[in-house]
Design a protein around this motif. Structure first.
Motif, short mmCIF file in Angstrom:
data_model
loop_
_atom_site.label_atom_id
_atom_site.label_comp_id
_atom_site.label_asym_id
_atom_site.label_seq_id
_atom_site.Cartn_x
_atom_site.Cartn_y
_atom_site.Cartn_z
N HIS A 173 28.80 33.57 29.75
CA HIS A 173 29.49 34.41 30.73
C HIS A 173 30.71 33.71 31.31
O HIS A 173 31.76 34.33 31.50
CB HIS A 173 28.52 34.80 31.84
CG HIS A 173 27.38 35.65 31.38
ND1 HIS A 173 26.18 35.74 32.07
CD2 HIS A 173 27.23 36.46 30.29
CE1 HIS A 173 25.37 36.56 31.44
NE2 HIS A 173 25.98 37.00 30.36
N VAL A 174 30.56 32.42 31.61
CA VAL A 174 31.71 31.65 32.11
C VAL A 174 32.84 31.66 31.09
O VAL A 174 34.01 31.91 31.43
CB VAL A 174 31.28 30.20 32.43
CG1 VAL A 174 32.48 29.31 32.69
CG2 VAL A 174 30.34 30.17 33.64
N GLN A 175 32.52 31.42 29.83
CA GLN A 175 33.54 31.41 28.79
C GLN A 175 34.16 32.79 28.59
O GLN A 175 35.37 32.92 28.35
CB GLN A 175 32.94 30.90 27.49
CG GLN A 175 32.49 29.45 27.55
CD GLN A 175 31.76 29.02 26.29
OE1 GLN A 175 31.86 29.65 25.25
NE2 GLN A 175 31.01 27.94 26.38
N MET A 176 33.35 33.81 28.71
CA MET A 176 33.82 35.18 28.53
C MET A 176 34.84 35.56 29.60
O MET A 176 35.91 36.10 29.30
CB MET A 176 32.61 36.11 28.56
CG MET A 176 32.86 37.55 28.21
SD MET A 176 31.24 38.39 28.10
CE MET A 176 31.78 40.10 28.06
N VAL A 177 34.53 35.27 30.86
CA VAL A 177 35.46 35.59 31.93
C VAL A 177 36.71 34.73 31.82
O VAL A 177 37.84 35.20 32.05
CB VAL A 177 34.79 35.42 33.30
CG1 VAL A 177 35.79 35.66 34.43
CG2 VAL A 177 33.61 36.38 33.44
N GLY A 178 36.53 33.46 31.44
CA GLY A 178 37.70 32.61 31.22
C GLY A 178 38.60 33.18 30.13
O GLY A 178 39.83 33.11 30.23
N ALA A 179 37.99 33.77 29.10
CA ALA A 179 38.78 34.39 28.04
C ALA A 179 39.53 35.63 28.55
O ALA A 179 40.65 35.90 28.10
CB ALA A 179 37.88 34.77 26.87
N TYR A 180 38.94 36.37 29.47
CA TYR A 180 39.64 37.51 30.06
C TYR A 180 40.93 37.03 30.73
O TYR A 180 42.00 37.64 30.56
CB TYR A 180 38.77 38.22 31.09
CG TYR A 180 37.56 38.95 30.56
CD1 TYR A 180 37.38 39.18 29.20
CD2 TYR A 180 36.59 39.43 31.44
CE1 TYR A 180 36.28 39.87 28.74
CE2 TYR A 180 35.48 40.12 30.98
CZ TYR A 180 35.33 40.33 29.63
OH TYR A 180 34.23 41.01 29.18
N PHE A 181 40.83 35.96 31.51
CA PHE A 181 42.02 35.42 32.15
C PHE A 181 43.04 34.97 31.11
O PHE A 181 44.22 35.31 31.17
CB PHE A 181 41.65 34.23 33.04
CG PHE A 181 41.12 34.58 34.39
CD1 PHE A 181 41.90 35.23 35.33
CD2 PHE A 181 39.82 34.25 34.77
CE1 PHE A 181 41.43 35.54 36.59
CE2 PHE A 181 39.33 34.55 36.02
CZ PHE A 181 40.13 35.20 36.94
N HIS A 182 42.57 34.18 30.14
CA HIS A 182 43.47 33.58 29.17
C HIS A 182 44.18 34.63 28.33
O HIS A 182 45.42 34.62 28.21
CB HIS A 182 42.70 32.63 28.26
CG HIS A 182 43.53 32.05 27.16
ND1 HIS A 182 44.44 31.03 27.38
CD2 HIS A 182 43.60 32.36 25.83
CE1 HIS A 182 45.03 30.73 26.23
NE2 HIS A 182 44.55 31.52 25.28
N TYR A 183 43.41 35.54 27.74
CA TYR A 183 43.99 36.49 26.79
C TYR A 183 44.70 37.65 27.46
O TYR A 183 45.40 38.41 26.79
CB TYR A 183 42.93 36.97 25.82
CG TYR A 183 42.52 35.90 24.82
CD1 TYR A 183 43.36 35.55 23.77
CD2 TYR A 183 41.32 35.22 24.96
CE1 TYR A 183 43.01 34.55 22.88
CE2 TYR A 183 40.95 34.22 24.07
CZ TYR A 183 41.80 33.89 23.04
OH TYR A 183 41.46 32.89 22.15
N SER A 184 44.55 37.80 28.76
CA SER A 184 45.38 38.79 29.47
C SER A 184 46.83 38.36 29.47
O SER A 184 47.73 39.19 29.59
CB SER A 184 44.88 38.97 30.91
OG SER A 184 45.24 37.86 31.72
N GLY A 185 47.07 37.05 29.37
CA GLY A 185 48.42 36.54 29.38
C GLY A 185 49.08 36.53 30.74
O GLY A 185 50.27 36.25 30.85
N ALA A 186 48.31 36.81 31.79
CA ALA A 186 48.89 36.96 33.13
C ALA A 186 48.61 35.78 34.05
O ALA A 186 49.09 35.78 35.18
CB ALA A 186 48.37 38.25 33.78
#
Length: 215
Positions: A173-186
């Motif tokens: 879950h930690v990695q998943m939310v981190g990926a949301y931040f990263h791949y949003s590009g924002a």
């Protein structure tokens, strides 16, 4: 600004399906005036917020309800709440304004650019079916250098949590939310915190947070 050079996200459409694909508005039509984490976990989240929320800031509580878990002594300039149930939002005394809005149906936030200093999502990120679109919108409504704080435990409504979340444990879950931040590009690189108050005796609590690039 979004980082267009980032690689394609490792997500597939099926990752964000749910056991119950019926209209979310129907699921949330009845108010649920209950807490979804125990008192110790609530205290840990409130303590974390006290370190990172500005005293006189402009806050947006996304996927909000009748309680935001913000510190009682927080004197914010503005606290906007966006959630699924009008009665729940009306019961939240920390909100200065309220909007009923389904992010899965429409991920576009009904706010202008650079309106907020901090956006929070508490124990609800597992229900987003279009998370990268939502996180890009969060980046848009945050001021340059503004922050987003996403907190979660291991509880959920299992029929409404997305398939990918259901198949992972806390580390995932930690990695998943981190990926949301990263791949949003924002956002800049996210940080994570284990704020669990008492392992094995209370609900676990985790925070992943990041800031938008400063001007």
């Amino acid at each position: 600004m979004p980082d267009e050079a980032r690689s394609d996200p490792p997500f597939e459409e099926g990752h964000f399906r749910r056991a119950d694909e019926s209209d979310d508005a129907n699921f949330y039509v009845e108010p649920r005036l209950v807490t979804h984490i125990d008192d110790a976990a609530i205290g840990a989240l409130r303590a974390h917020y006290s370190k990172f929320l500005p005293k006189q800031g402009r806050l947006l509580d996304l996927m909000s309800s009748w309680v935001s878990h913000y510190p009682d002594d927080l004197e914010s300039e503005r606290v906007a709440g966006l959630g699924m149930n009008a009665e729940e939002l009306a019961e939240n005394p920390q909100l200065t304004e309220r909007v009923v809005h389904d992010l899965n149906a429409d991920p576009v936030l009904p706010y202008g650019d650079d309106e907020f200093d901090v956006v929070t999502i508490a124990v609800s990120v597992q229900y987003l079916t279009r998370p990268l679109e939502v996180f890009r919108e969060i980046g848009r409504v945050l001021r340059p250098g503004g922050g987003c704080i996403v907190s979660f435990s291991n509880r959920c409504f299992p029929t409404k949590a997305v398939w990918l979340w259901q198949g992972m444990g806390d580390d995932g879950h930690v990695q998943m939310v981190g990926a949301y931040f990263h791949y949003s590009g924002a956002f800049e690189a996210p940080q994570w915190h284990d704020i669990s108050p008492a392992k094995g005796r209370s609900d676990p609590m985790y925070v992943v947070q990041a800031r938008t690039p400063a001007e």
